[in-house]
Design a protein around this motif. Structure first.
Motif, short mmCIF file in Angstrom:
data_model
loop_
_atom_site.label_atom_id
_atom_site.label_comp_id
_atom_site.label_asym_id
_atom_site.label_seq_id
_atom_site.Cartn_x
_atom_site.Cartn_y
_atom_site.Cartn_z
N LEU A 110 0.83 -1.21 0.00
CA LEU A 110 0.00 0.00 0.00
C LEU A 110 0.86 1.25 0.00
O LEU A 110 0.47 2.28 -0.57
N GLN A 111 2.03 1.19 0.66
CA GLN A 111 2.93 2.34 0.62
C GLN A 111 3.41 2.59 -0.80
O GLN A 111 3.51 3.74 -1.24
N LYS A 112 3.69 1.48 -1.51
CA LYS A 112 4.06 1.65 -2.91
C LYS A 112 2.90 2.26 -3.69
O LYS A 112 3.08 3.15 -4.52
N LYS A 113 1.68 1.71 -3.38
CA LYS A 113 0.51 2.25 -4.08
C LYS A 113 0.26 3.70 -3.70
O LYS A 113 -0.29 4.47 -4.50
N LEU A 114 0.65 4.08 -2.44
CA LEU A 114 0.45 5.46 -2.00
C LEU A 114 1.27 6.42 -2.86
O LEU A 114 0.81 7.51 -3.20
N VAL A 115 2.49 5.97 -3.19
CA VAL A 115 3.32 6.81 -4.06
C VAL A 115 2.62 7.00 -5.40
O VAL A 115 2.52 8.11 -5.93
N HIS A 116 2.09 5.86 -5.92
CA HIS A 116 1.35 5.97 -7.18
C HIS A 116 0.06 6.77 -7.00
O HIS A 116 -0.41 7.42 -7.93
#
Length: 281
Positions: A110-116
């Motif tokens: 989700l942190q990766k998705k947060l960047v996106h």
């Protein structure tokens, strides 16, 4: 006599003192007995109170012991329940540990998705701005669509009229184009034949007249001018023929495109329109 007198007095004093002593001892014994009786009574009352106190304490302790035994039984039952709950909690803890690991992996994802997400958010803001522009364009296009629908209705009417007149127009155009092409070809053939005759006549005239070279040169120049003029006429006729053929073919392509746009199959015409080849093909 004095000794006897004093002996009698001493004996009387002894008797008196002995009587007094006995009286005092009796009184003292009476007081002591009274005190003893009081002490015994007090001690018996105190013993009874103490006995009752300890009996109450013993009864209370027995009640407390029974209560504690019951509590111990309850605690044992609770302990058994707690052991079972402990096993359940340990099992749930294990499951929660696995879920925690999955949740940590999910958090990382989700942190990766947060960047996106921030990138998408910025893109969304840009998209909203474009959406406003697109909505305005949509309104314009809707208005144009209404206009085009009106035009489409009119074009459908024209299509119906065009379809009704198409066969007749094709026949007329083919007749006119074929007739004009035939005239141009005959005219071209006639000009070529005339050119050959003129060349033969010129050769005969030159051979019969025995002209001097200067006159012959002048005649040759005039003849070349005439030939150039005729060649220019032939080229113009060929260009006209090519333009007519191209116009005919363009007209056929236009009619076919219109029929396709209006959803009319070409097979419904009942004949195959002819297309003319260009000169030289």
């Amino acid at each position: 006599e004095m000794e006897a007198k004093y002996t009698r007095k001493m004996q009387a004093l002894r008797d008196e003192l002995d009587l007094r002593r006995k009286t005092e001892i009796h009184e003292l014994e009476e007081r002591k007995n009274t005190q003893i009786s009081e002490l015994v009574g007090n001690h018996e009352g105190a013993f009874g109170a103490i006995k009752n106190y300890y009996n109450d304490i013993t009864a209370k302790n027995l009640t407390l012991i029974n209560l504690l035994k019951e509590q111990v039984e309850d605690l044992k039952k609770k302990e058994a329940v707690l052991e079972k709950e402990k096993a359940d909690v340990l099992r749930e803890n294990k499951e929660l540990t696995e879920l925690l690991q999955e949740a940590q992996e999910l958090v990382a994802e989700l942190q990766k998705k947060l960047v996106h997400y921030y990138r998408d958010k910025e893109a969304l803001m840009n998209s909203k701005a474009h959406l406003k522009i697109t909505q305005k364009e949509l309104k314009d296009l809707q208005w144009e669509h209404e206009v085009l629908e009106q035009r489409f209705s009119k074009v459908q009417e024209e299509r119906d009229d065009l379809y009704q007149n198409f066969t007749r127009a094709i026949n007329e155009v083919q007749q006119k184009t074929g007739f004009k092409n035939l005239l141009l070809e005959r005219k071209l053939h006639g000009l070529l034949t005339l050119l050959e005759q003129k060349e033969v006549e010129l050769s005969e005239v030159v051979a019969a007249s025995n002209l001097d070279p200067s006159a012959l040169s002048l005649v040759s120049h005039k003849l070349e001018d005439v030939l150039n003029s005729k060649n220019a006429t032939i080229q113009d006729l060929q260009l006209q023929l090519a333009r007519v053929c191209k116009a005919h073919n363009d007209m056929l392509q236009t009619f076919e495109a219109k029929l396709t746009a209006f959803g009319i199959p070409l097979d419904n015409l009942g004949f195959q329109p002819l297309s003319f080849p260009f000169p030289g093909q």
